[in-house]
Design an enzyme around this catalytic site. Structure first.
Site, mmCIF file in Angstrom:
data_model
loop_
_atom_site.group_PDB
_atom_site.id
_atom_site.type_symbol
_atom_site.label_atom_id
_atom_site.label_comp_id
_atom_site.label_asym_id
_atom_site.label_seq_id
_atom_site.Cartn_x
_atom_site.Cartn_y
_atom_site.Cartn_z
ATOM 1 N N LYS A 167 0.874 -1.130 0.177
ATOM 2 C CA LYS A 167 0.050 -0.133 -0.117
ATOM 3 C C LYS A 167 0.846 1.360 0.159
ATOM 4 C CE LYS A 167 -3.958 -2.211 2.277
ATOM 5 N NZ LYS A 167 -4.926 -2.648 3.438
ATOM 6 N N ASP B 295 -11.254 3.009 3.574
ATOM 7 C CA ASP B 295 -11.982 2.213 3.753
ATOM 8 C C ASP B 295 -13.467 1.423 3.974
ATOM 9 O OD1 ASP B 295 -10.382 -0.535 2.545
ATOM 10 O OD2 ASP B 295 -10.059 -0.130 5.497
ATOM 11 N N GLN C 189 -5.047 -0.601 9.721
ATOM 12 C CA GLN C 189 -4.620 -2.638 8.730
ATOM 13 C C GLN C 189 -5.556 -3.403 9.856
ATOM 14 O OE1 GLN C 189 -3.788 -2.990 5.977
ATOM 15 N NE2 GLN C 189 -4.232 -5.607 6.453
#
Ligand code: NAP
Length: 288
Positions: free
Chosen positions: A52, A119, A96
């Site tokens: 990422k 997200d 994460q």
């Protein structure tokens, strides 16, 4: 069998994003910024975070990475999130997942500013997705949607797979993949069946579908008995087995069929990170 080349589609999209970032820098004098938080030292999560950060760097997006010890409390994680909420240079915050010891992450996710929730897992953004009536509305309103399901829709649309009027079965109902993907397919006018571990007659249900999405986490679970010729099969699964990485679909067992399918690796996976970059740009635009 027709392969959907997720890597190629993803690379093209990343190039487009890089150009957009360049333009934004010229127009606003500012660079979009993404913060990532990794709690603990799970090797798979470390690999994902590394990819990422690299994708951000390649696209010209600023990234700030925070690592926190495995035994960090929820309060400590939320404190870090709040610091990043208050940081004007950060447009997106990614926590994460999973958290160590499979701790419930929702309380931490709820602390992320909905404007920075790249997200799409904050109840505000999940709610906006559920309330939206069409794909047009989702894109025009720049709604932040979970990256993997967004990547799946992007792959289907880019490949020219017809979604409208088709029957789509999504196997898996997680908040991260199955539920938002079902909502996105619905917004694209598919007739959607959400299947899960308690679904009866799963093979028969899938066998009648035009689009089958496997988001289960069970290696090679979906075999040729689930699939009809002419259908499109999207394999979201990433499973590490002694033989290597594989999806939730028995790829070798279905490859002689007349189907369109995403491989693992090289299908949905690359799109997830690309959609994270896309969401960071959306968050940047929404915050302005
Ligand atoms: P998850 O939270 O564990 O959810 C799995 C879902 O599969 C659950 O809804 C579960 O049903 C369902 N399921 C389990 N066994 C089943 C069975 N025998 N029949 C039908 N349904 C069954 O997993 P997730 O986070 O959604 O991830 C799913 C897979 O996608 C994993 O392999 C993960 O690694 C992968 N993934 C890939 C990406 C990517 O970038 N490509 C991103 C995220 C996840 P119940 O709800 O009834 O338990």
């Amino acid at each position: 069998m027709n392969l959907i080349d997720g890597k190629k589609i993803s690379n093209e999209k990343r190039l487009e994003i890089k150009q957009k970032v360049g333009l934004l820098k010229k127009e606003t004098g500012k660079t979009p910024g993404l913060a990532t938080i990794l709690v603990g030292d799970d090797p798979a999560s470390q690999v994902y975070i590394k990819s990422k950060i690299k994708a951000c760097t390649d696209a010209g997006i600023c990234s700030e990475h925070c690592t926190m010890p495995k035994n960090s409390s929820k309060e400590e994680i939320i404190k870090k999130i709040k610091e990043l909420n208050d940081n004007a240079d950060i447009d997106g915050i990614l926590l994460q997942l999973p958290l160590p010891d499979n701790q419930d992450a929702q309380e931490c996710i709820n602390a992320i500013s909905p404007l920075k929730d790249v997200d799409g897992l904050h109840p505000f953004n999940a709610g906006l997705l559920n309330l939206s009536k069409s794909w047009k509305e989702i894109t025009e309103k720049n709604i932040l949607v979970s990256c993997t399901p967004l990547g799946v829709i992007y792959l289907l649309r880019e490949t020219g797979i017809q979604i409208e009027g088709k029957t789509a079965v999504v196997i898996g109902r997680s908040n991260l993949v199955g539920k938002p993907l079902s909502m996105l397919l619905l917004a694209n006018n598919a007739t959607v069946i959400m299947a899960h571990s308690k679904t009866k007659n799963l093979k028969e249900i899938c066998k009648n579908a035009d689009i089958v999405v496997a988001a289960i986490g069970k290696p090679k679970f979906v075999d040729k008995d689930f699939i009809k010729d002419g259908s499109c099969v999207i394999d979201v699964g990433i499973n590490r087995t002694p033989e290597g990485l594989c999806g939730d679909v028995d790829f070798d067992g279905v490859k002689e069929m007349d189907i369109t399918i995403t491989p693992v690796p090289g299908g949905v996976g690359p799109m997830t990170i690309t959609m994270l970059l896309e969401n960071t740009l959306k968050a940047f635009a929404n915050r302005k």
